[in-house]
Design a protein around this motif. Sequence first.
Motif, PDB file in Angstrom:
ATOM      1  N   ALA A 266      88.457 -53.603 -54.904  1.00  0.00           N
ATOM      2  CA  ALA A 266      88.239 -53.734 -53.462  1.00  0.00           C
ATOM      3  C   ALA A 266      88.018 -52.353 -52.858  1.00  0.00           C
ATOM      4  N   PRO A 267      87.098 -52.220 -51.901  1.00  0.00           N
ATOM      5  CA  PRO A 267      86.890 -50.920 -51.259  1.00  0.00           C
ATOM      6  C   PRO A 267      88.198 -50.358 -50.710  1.00  0.00           C
ATOM      7  N   GLY A 268      88.446 -49.081 -51.016  1.00  0.00           N
ATOM      8  CA  GLY A 268      89.669 -48.439 -50.559  1.00  0.00           C
ATOM      9  C   GLY A 268      90.812 -48.507 -51.548  1.00  0.00           C
ATOM     10  N   GLU A 269      90.605 -49.127 -52.710  1.00  0.00           N
ATOM     11  CA  GLU A 269      91.651 -49.138 -53.731  1.00  0.00           C
ATOM     12  C   GLU A 269      91.498 -47.931 -54.653  1.00  0.00           C
ATOM     13  N   TYR A 270      92.633 -47.491 -55.217  1.00  0.00           N
ATOM     14  CA  TYR A 270      92.608 -46.351 -56.135  1.00  0.00           C
ATOM     15  C   TYR A 270      93.631 -46.556 -57.239  1.00  0.00           C
ATOM     16  N   TYR A 271      93.533 -45.700 -58.253  1.00  0.00           N
ATOM     17  CA  TYR A 271      94.455 -45.742 -59.387  1.00  0.00           C
ATOM     18  C   TYR A 271      94.571 -44.324 -59.929  1.00  0.00           C
ATOM     19  N   VAL A 272      95.791 -43.901 -60.260  1.00  0.00           N
ATOM     20  CA  VAL A 272      96.018 -42.581 -60.835  1.00  0.00           C
ATOM     21  C   VAL A 272      96.489 -42.753 -62.274  1.00  0.00           C
ATOM     22  N   ASP A 273      95.722 -42.201 -63.205  1.00  0.00           N
ATOM     23  CA  ASP A 273      96.126 -42.165 -64.612  1.00  0.00           C
ATOM     24  C   ASP A 273      96.951 -40.894 -64.797  1.00  0.00           C
ATOM     25  N   ARG A 274      98.261 -41.026 -64.790  1.00  0.00           N
ATOM     26  CA  ARG A 274      99.141 -39.861 -64.823  1.00  0.00           C
ATOM     27  C   ARG A 274      99.116 -39.155 -66.175  1.00  0.00           C
ATOM     28  N   ARG A 275      98.860 -39.886 -67.238  1.00  0.00           N
ATOM     29  CA  ARG A 275      98.826 -39.251 -68.561  1.00  0.00           C
ATOM     30  C   ARG A 275      97.611 -38.328 -68.686  1.00  0.00           C
ATOM     31  N   ARG A 276      96.477 -38.811 -68.221  1.00  0.00           N
ATOM     32  CA  ARG A 276      95.239 -38.035 -68.358  1.00  0.00           C
ATOM     33  C   ARG A 276      94.953 -37.165 -67.145  1.00  0.00           C
ATOM     34  N   GLY A 277      95.715 -37.350 -66.078  1.00  0.00           N
ATOM     35  CA  GLY A 277      95.484 -36.551 -64.885  1.00  0.00           C
ATOM     36  C   GLY A 277      94.175 -36.861 -64.199  1.00  0.00           C
ATOM     37  N   ARG A 278      93.833 -38.152 -64.105  1.00  0.00           N
ATOM     38  CA  ARG A 278      92.579 -38.533 -63.469  1.00  0.00           C
ATOM     39  C   ARG A 278      92.838 -39.529 -62.341  1.00  0.00           C
ATOM     40  N   LEU A 279      92.027 -39.383 -61.303  1.00  0.00           N
ATOM     41  CA  LEU A 279      92.068 -40.258 -60.140  1.00  0.00           C
ATOM     42  C   LEU A 279      90.833 -41.143 -60.146  1.00  0.00           C
ATOM     43  N   TYR A 280      91.019 -42.438 -59.885  1.00  0.00           N
ATOM     44  CA  TYR A 280      89.903 -43.383 -59.785  1.00  0.00           C
ATOM     45  C   TYR A 280      89.933 -44.019 -58.401  1.00  0.00           C
ATOM     46  N   LEU A 281      88.768 -44.075 -57.758  1.00  0.00           N
ATOM     47  CA  LEU A 281      88.676 -44.561 -56.382  1.00  0.00           C
ATOM     48  C   LEU A 281      87.431 -45.412 -56.209  1.00  0.00           C
ATOM     49  N   LEU A 282      87.601 -46.581 -55.601  1.00  0.00           N
ATOM     50  CA  LEU A 282      86.468 -47.363 -55.116  1.00  0.00           C
ATOM     51  C   LEU A 282      86.344 -47.044 -53.631  1.00  0.00           C
ATOM     52  N   PRO A 283      85.356 -46.238 -53.239  1.00  0.00           N
ATOM     53  CA  PRO A 283      85.327 -45.698 -51.872  1.00  0.00           C
ATOM     54  C   PRO A 283      85.316 -46.794 -50.809  1.00  0.00           C
ATOM     55  N   PRO A 284      85.953 -46.529 -49.679  1.00  0.00           N
ATOM     56  CA  PRO A 284      85.908 -47.483 -48.568  1.00  0.00           C
ATOM     57  C   PRO A 284      84.564 -47.413 -47.855  1.00  0.00           C
ATOM     58  N   ASP A 285      84.222 -48.485 -47.178  1.00  0.00           N
ATOM     59  CA  ASP A 285      83.045 -48.502 -46.296  1.00  0.00           C
ATOM     60  C   ASP A 285      81.762 -48.105 -47.004  1.00  0.00           C
ATOM     61  N   GLU A 286      81.650 -48.451 -48.287  1.00  0.00           N
ATOM     62  CA  GLU A 286      80.408 -48.223 -49.034  1.00  0.00           C
ATOM     63  C   GLU A 286      79.979 -46.756 -49.068  1.00  0.00           C
ATOM     64  N   GLN A 287      80.917 -45.840 -48.916  1.00  0.00           N
ATOM     65  CA  GLN A 287      80.559 -44.423 -48.986  1.00  0.00           C
ATOM     66  C   GLN A 287      80.203 -44.052 -50.426  1.00  0.00           C
ATOM     67  N   GLU A 288      79.156 -43.269 -50.578  1.00  0.00           N
ATOM     68  CA  GLU A 288      78.806 -42.782 -51.907  1.00  0.00           C
ATOM     69  C   GLU A 288      79.883 -41.828 -52.415  1.00  0.00           C
ATOM     70  N   VAL A 289      80.141 -40.774 -51.642  1.00  0.00           N
ATOM     71  CA  VAL A 289      81.211 -39.832 -51.958  1.00  0.00           C
ATOM     72  C   VAL A 289      81.985 -39.584 -50.672  1.00  0.00           C
ATOM     73  N   PRO A 290      83.251 -39.959 -50.613  1.00  0.00           N
ATOM     74  CA  PRO A 290      84.018 -39.771 -49.376  1.00  0.00           C
ATOM     75  C   PRO A 290      84.175 -38.295 -49.042  1.00  0.00           C
ATOM     76  N   ARG A 291      84.398 -38.024 -47.756  1.00  0.00           N
ATOM     77  CA  ARG A 291      84.429 -36.643 -47.281  1.00  0.00           C
ATOM     78  C   ARG A 291      85.847 -36.067 -47.280  1.00  0.00           C
ATOM     79  N   ASP A 292      86.682 -36.527 -46.375  1.00  0.00           N
ATOM     80  CA  ASP A 292      88.017 -35.959 -46.200  1.00  0.00           C
ATOM     81  C   ASP A 292      88.988 -36.704 -47.115  1.00  0.00           C
ATOM     82  N   VAL A 293      89.239 -36.167 -48.308  1.00  0.00           N
ATOM     83  CA  VAL A 293      90.086 -36.830 -49.305  1.00  0.00           C
ATOM     84  C   VAL A 293      91.271 -35.922 -49.619  1.00  0.00           C
TER      85      VAL A 293
END
Length: 766
Positions: A266-293
């Motif tokens: 769903a737009p605006g959901e995220y997940y943090v893989d703490r072992r690998r140190g990676r952030l995953y985000l499905l941007p809100p409002d159909e943004q290609e790349v969000p600005r203020d993160v």
Amino acid sequence: MQGEPSELFVAPHGNDANEGSARAPFATLERARDQIRVLGTSAGLPEGGVTVWIRGGVYQRQRAFELTEGDSGKGSSPITYRACPGESVRVIGGVIISRFSRVDDESVLKRLKPSVRDRVLSADLSEHGVTDCGTLTSRGFARPVLPAHAELFVDGEPMTLAQWPQSGEFLKIAGFDKPLKDEWGTTTGDLTGGFTYEGDCPLTWEPDDDIWVHGYWSYDWANSYERVRHIDPRTRTVTTHPPHGNYSYRVGQRFYFLNVLEELDAPGEYYVDRRRGRLYLLPPDEQEVPRDVILSILEAPLVALQRVSHVSFEDLTFECSRGDGIVATGCEHVSVKACTIKNLGNRGIVIRGGKNVAVAGCTVFNNGDGGFDIEGGDRQTLEPADHVVANNHIHHIARWSRCYQTAINVHGVGHLITHNLIHDLPHCAILFWGNEITVENNEIYSVCLETGDAGAIYTGRDYTFRGNVIRRNFIHHTGGVGMGSMAVYMDDCVSGTSICENIFWDVTRAVFLGGGRDFEVRNNVFVDCHPAIELDSRGTSDHPVWRRMVMGYMKEQYEKMRPSEPPYRVRYPELAAIEPYFSGTNGVPPEGNVITHNVCLGEWVRIDESAAPLVEIRDNFVDGEPSFCDPAYGVFALGPNSPVVQAGFAPIPVEEIGLVRNEVRTSIPPRVGTRLEHVHRENRNGVLVSAKNLGDSPAEGSLRLRVRRAGVPVPLAFPEWKFTLLPGETASSEFPLEGVDGSVTVETYSKVPDVRPSRLTIALDA
């Protein structure tokens, strides 16, 4: 004292080697603090004090900004930290995430749903200097306040951890493995044995030791987060790690899964893989790349004050940390004014002890826990703290700890809570515990939205909580599941509060007196409440639960305050009448309650048969038309010729309730009232929505409709209605109700501040 008031300057582009002037500012708050120390120990603080002017920009904190006793001002030489006029100062406890890419890791892509694989973004947190994302912890009812995990905020809004089902929806407990009898004799499930659920989504999930469940496992006022030990998709059974939740499992209670990569859909959901140190985000409002993160990192408070006096913070924004905003311990004459406090993992402001601490004109929202948590005063001696919470706008908080993390929570003696606007909370708005606490001129609505058996204003379980006043508040359109909610909930035999000159509109059980004594319920307005006042006699019940509470816990609390000695004997002489009942076997009856000079349109009182002879009810206006000015839009002012005024009811100054414009809060949101009407034309049902500007300035906003049947959302999509209204102007729009039958409740809601909600229950033909 020496010289004229002094000024220091801090700016993001400054340098701590500078002199701290407007042309050569410091870079950090610590450098300004240290310069003030030099002033204080050399020539002394100047008459008029010191102002630290902070230039606009983002100030990233890696540790708390700390002030101690030596950083105090004096009465004639206060110290002020404030934003330069017209400039936005953001003090953040997070890291700005600026580099995203598409997911190309096949092991991750195969776990994502096909519909989102090309839209999910990924960021390497180590490239942004993030090495510690914290962990999810078991938060909720009766759990300690602990720093939150790292949270993600995009364009100033909190994102949602990937979950199933979607945000705002719940699954139901279908059963449990280890039955047991609870204290009420009901068959429930032992928390160590796990529970069963319905649905097949977990069949697609890979094993993961960091999946969590959040639920109201037994009661609608007690939530908690639990880490999943094991999911058996074949039997649809979930077991959790200790520490387990509270109470037990009940069939039909609500929960959901969270922190599940496979449910990042769903737009605006995220997940943090703490072992690998990676952030995953499905941007809100159909943004290609969000600005203020921003990813929250700091666990400590953004500001920590220890035994500080005569210091203030003004016009600053504190945001995006994993802990509290400001913590003041043992402070005196400290103030926080016109600040924005948002997107924190825990609470906005915490006050522990001290005297004369004021929080005024602030806006607080989107915190994981509460707004303001305040303790002060001495209950043994009744010495007041004189803390003040005034003219604040508090909304959309308790994102994580949904229960008992409120807009305002006060303990102790002698606090004032006044002129606040509070709305959109899952549970209570104001909790108070103690003596001589005044709650007045506040507007509260859309609270208790996700919980049941809860109150907008709540306290309970102590006969010695005395001298408290709930006065001139406007409480309306509260929510509630199961048992629903109360406007003023005096729970479990708490006693002695004055409830006067309030307006209650469209709430269940407006004033609930749960077996208590010595209440004064006077000169209130009740409109469309169910009922206006309810009183029971649980204090005399022979059920073991109530008997243990009254003759055990409440007797102990009573004796701790030594009510037969000063100051309680002098201040609250009515307490002496309780002591003989503790020596008997019949409990403590609800004596001394007076209900007088109230106005009611709708259901009046509901009183236990055994309590009815003990209550004094007189001179109430419960029949006829009171002649309110504009009740459809929530204006319950009375003219001088109103029959209730002629009968002795004192008009309530409704124009003084809620936020006020003053030197601290220079503007307030326009007040817009809404109403709903059922329309039926040519075998088609619909609702007519009207909005009226009740303020003195133009109002621009929007609202939407939602429909519920028996508390469950009905999946209807309504367009957003936008409006622009001059003062006093009304506009309307009609919306069809298609494919809906039976009894449904239609509600208006808005993200625009102070667009008051409305609610209408309609019986529709099939």
